[in-house]
Motif scaffolding. Structure first.
Motif, mmCIF file in Angstrom:
data_model
loop_
_atom_site.group_PDB
_atom_site.id
_atom_site.type_symbol
_atom_site.label_atom_id
_atom_site.label_comp_id
_atom_site.label_asym_id
_atom_site.label_seq_id
_atom_site.Cartn_x
_atom_site.Cartn_y
_atom_site.Cartn_z
ATOM 1 N N LEU A 184 0.837 -1.197 0.000
ATOM 2 C CA LEU A 184 0.000 0.000 0.000
ATOM 3 C C LEU A 184 0.872 1.247 0.000
ATOM 4 N N CYS A 185 0.297 2.318 -0.471
ATOM 5 C CA CYS A 185 1.008 3.602 -0.448
ATOM 6 C C CYS A 185 0.026 4.679 -0.017
ATOM 7 N N THR A 186 0.348 5.365 1.070
ATOM 8 C CA THR A 186 -0.493 6.445 1.581
ATOM 9 C C THR A 186 0.046 7.795 1.094
ATOM 10 N N ARG A 187 -0.828 8.803 1.172
ATOM 11 C CA ARG A 187 -0.364 10.163 0.849
ATOM 12 C C ARG A 187 0.739 10.573 1.819
ATOM 13 N N GLY A 188 0.704 10.035 3.044
ATOM 14 C CA GLY A 188 1.673 10.402 4.068
ATOM 15 C C GLY A 188 1.208 11.591 4.877
ATOM 16 N N ALA A 242 2.620 16.403 1.395
ATOM 17 C CA ALA A 242 2.817 15.163 2.146
ATOM 18 C C ALA A 242 3.889 14.298 1.506
ATOM 19 N N ALA A 243 4.568 13.516 2.334
ATOM 20 C CA ALA A 243 5.583 12.564 1.869
ATOM 21 C C ALA A 243 4.956 11.182 1.796
ATOM 22 N N ASN A 244 4.740 10.674 0.584
ATOM 23 C CA ASN A 244 4.063 9.385 0.396
ATOM 24 C C ASN A 244 4.803 8.268 1.131
ATOM 25 N N GLN A 245 4.013 7.359 1.711
ATOM 26 C CA GLN A 245 4.571 6.274 2.525
ATOM 27 C C GLN A 245 4.190 4.921 1.939
ATOM 28 N N PHE A 246 5.195 4.085 1.729
ATOM 29 C CA PHE A 246 4.959 2.726 1.232
ATOM 30 C C PHE A 246 5.035 1.729 2.386
ATOM 31 N N VAL A 247 4.097 0.811 2.407
ATOM 32 C CA VAL A 247 4.098 -0.261 3.403
ATOM 33 C C VAL A 247 3.765 -1.566 2.684
ATOM 34 N N ALA A 248 4.432 -2.641 3.067
ATOM 35 C CA ALA A 248 4.056 -3.973 2.588
ATOM 36 C C ALA A 248 3.994 -4.898 3.798
ATOM 37 N N PHE A 249 3.154 -5.915 3.705
ATOM 38 C CA PHE A 249 3.158 -6.892 4.788
ATOM 39 C C PHE A 249 2.655 -8.246 4.299
ATOM 40 N N ALA A 250 3.090 -9.272 4.987
ATOM 41 C CA ALA A 250 2.626 -10.640 4.742
ATOM 42 C C ALA A 250 2.125 -11.205 6.059
#
Lengths: 315, 315
Positions: free
Chosen positions: B106-110, B122-130
């Motif tokens: 996922l990527c949020t606006r931050g 805003a600084a976009n934020q990337f997150v991944a998870f399993a």
């Protein structure tokens, strides 16, 4: 306006302020929720915002009452009483030492221990925070008026899908419109409802003034508390308010336009899609409402004063 | 299916699994984003999900390609190349040691350092998870079929408001319907679009089978990758697929119904609003598609194998 903490471990810069979550008061840089919280992953969350001006909360009880209604509609549960909620919000502001603050309370569905997709398995999470007061309009825009675009290519999420009286974070329609407005040289935007009437903008209601009367959308928009305060001011001044459908034409032929939000109060609009509104300066009626709105922020009947000196609770 | 970590400092129980954010691999209990992130506060975020079955990602490239399209549409930016994205996702699964996993990027606006309301700040934020593989349907429901309700009181957010091809978390319509469905004794729900046609359910597409052909909604719904895989399977078997408007009547007169999702694959529906679908058991065509779908999970052409033994990078 803010004094960011620089150099957190994640490399991000945060506004100052104080948050409350999981029984703790925290600096904003440490207030985080799980990435598995359905508040993020399904926007399954409601909230309310209130502001503090010159050390006083404005109409806090209305905001708490609306928050309660939103919680009930979404079957979300917050364990705090109204007194406890007030205490937490005051304490966030007091600990942050903010005389002018933007204060938000929110409750997410939370996460389920097994990542089950049944929302009944999640433990609801309450968060509150106070950050420096922010506004939709900056100081120049408040004085000279905003340049607003009515965007026609995206429609506000209809009440048949999401009840706008349940204050919600479903904003991709508004954000999409914002970017289109920026491309067109606007400072902010308003979008239409599914029927083609004027709806609302990102975080604000809109009013048109024509021949001394106020016109504002009624259906498919949040009934903002600043909007309601405008109704109260209008009643005191004997100004007629028409709350119903507002057409693009009515907006284009308005003598004055202003927008309303807890984040900024009463904000004049002086250009609509590149064309001057009225004589291109904030109108008389807008200025009267603006002045009264801020005068009422000193009225003990409408406010709750923060006691910054008294430490009621040790952390 | 999950082995929760008990006793974190916040008192919550988390699923096992591994997340990646801010350049670090973390246990799920430590993967948190700021409460000021617009991903939470405005649902200004996009995402994609993919699953791993028997140690193999299924159709990962399609998911990454769709994620890229969603990012572009929302003007969000992820600094990783496709190869780097693949590596991060594989690494989350490998570190979590999960043979069957639900994987999300996922990527949020931050957040903006000043809590400015301009999304460009805003600084976009990337997150991944399993996390351990989860399904819309549990083992019994997969075998016997789900009890589904078509809910008529809430409509799916229309494409005029939010483009459903941009995978998004605007789910309050679906969650509201879920609660109404639970009240009515259903196990899951599907809702209609603004025109009264069948749309989709919480995280899944729906198919009706009638006289050996498939019918599935086309407009106002996410074009899921499991849905697309059903199209591919149907083509191989010479089964006709009609993608267009699906009426309530078509659903009520279906010989078979199934739903499709990355979270569960092909899931039979055997009761619709309390009435048996067909003979009340998962249908032959549904079972053929189900079997083929999982057989294809062993096909190297459709899969990417996780190497659990090789530690490609030190943390």
């Amino acid at each position: 306006m803010t004094q960011p903490d620089v150099g957190r471990i994640d490399g991000l810069t945060y506004p100052t302020g104080t948050a409350y979550m999981a029984g703790q008061y925290l600096p904003m840089s440490e207030a985080r929720i799980s990435v598995l919280d359905w508040g993020l992953l399904h926007s399954d969350v409601t909230y309310d915002t209130v502001h503090v001006w010159n050390g006083k909360f404005f109409r806090l009880d209305l905001h708490i009452a609306r928050f309660r209604r939103s919680l009930e509609r979404l079957r979300l549960s917050v364990k705090y009483s109204d007194d406890e909620l007030r205490h937490i919000l005051v304490e966030c502001v007091r600990r942050a030492g903010l005389r002018n603050a933007y204060v938000e309370m929110l409750c997410t569905r939370g996460l389920s221990p097994t990542f089950s997709r049944d929302p009944r398995d999640a433990a609801n999470q309450f968060v509150a925070f106070a950050v420096p007061y922010g506004s939709v309009a900056n100081a120049r825009q408040l004085k000279e008026g905003l340049h607003l675009h009515l965007i026609d290519t995206v429609r506000r999420i209809p009440p048949e899908s999401v009840d706008p009286q349940v204050k919600n974070y479903h904003w991709l329609d508004l954000v999409t419109a914002q970017f289109q407005g920026f491309d067109a040289g606007a400072e902010t935007v308003v979008i239409k409802d599914m029927n083609g009437n004027v709806a609302e903008g990102p975080g604000f209601n809109i009013f048109a003034v024509r021949h001394g009367a106020l016109y504002t959308p009624e259906h498919g928009v949040l009934h903002g508390i600043t909007r309601r305060t405008v109704f109260d001011i209008a009643e005191q001044f004997g100004i007629a308010v028409h709350s119903g459908n507002v057409s693009e034409d009515q907006l284009r032929h308005a003598d004055e336009i202003f927008i309303t939000s807890t984040a900024g109060g009463i904000m004049p609009v002086t250009r609509l899609n590149g064309v001057s509104v009225g004589n291109g300066a904030p109108g008389d009626l807008t200025q009267t409402i603006f002045r009264t709105y801020w005068e009422w922020h000193d009225d003990p009947a409408w406010t709750l004063t923060v006691d910054y000196d008294e430490a009621k609770h040790a952390q």
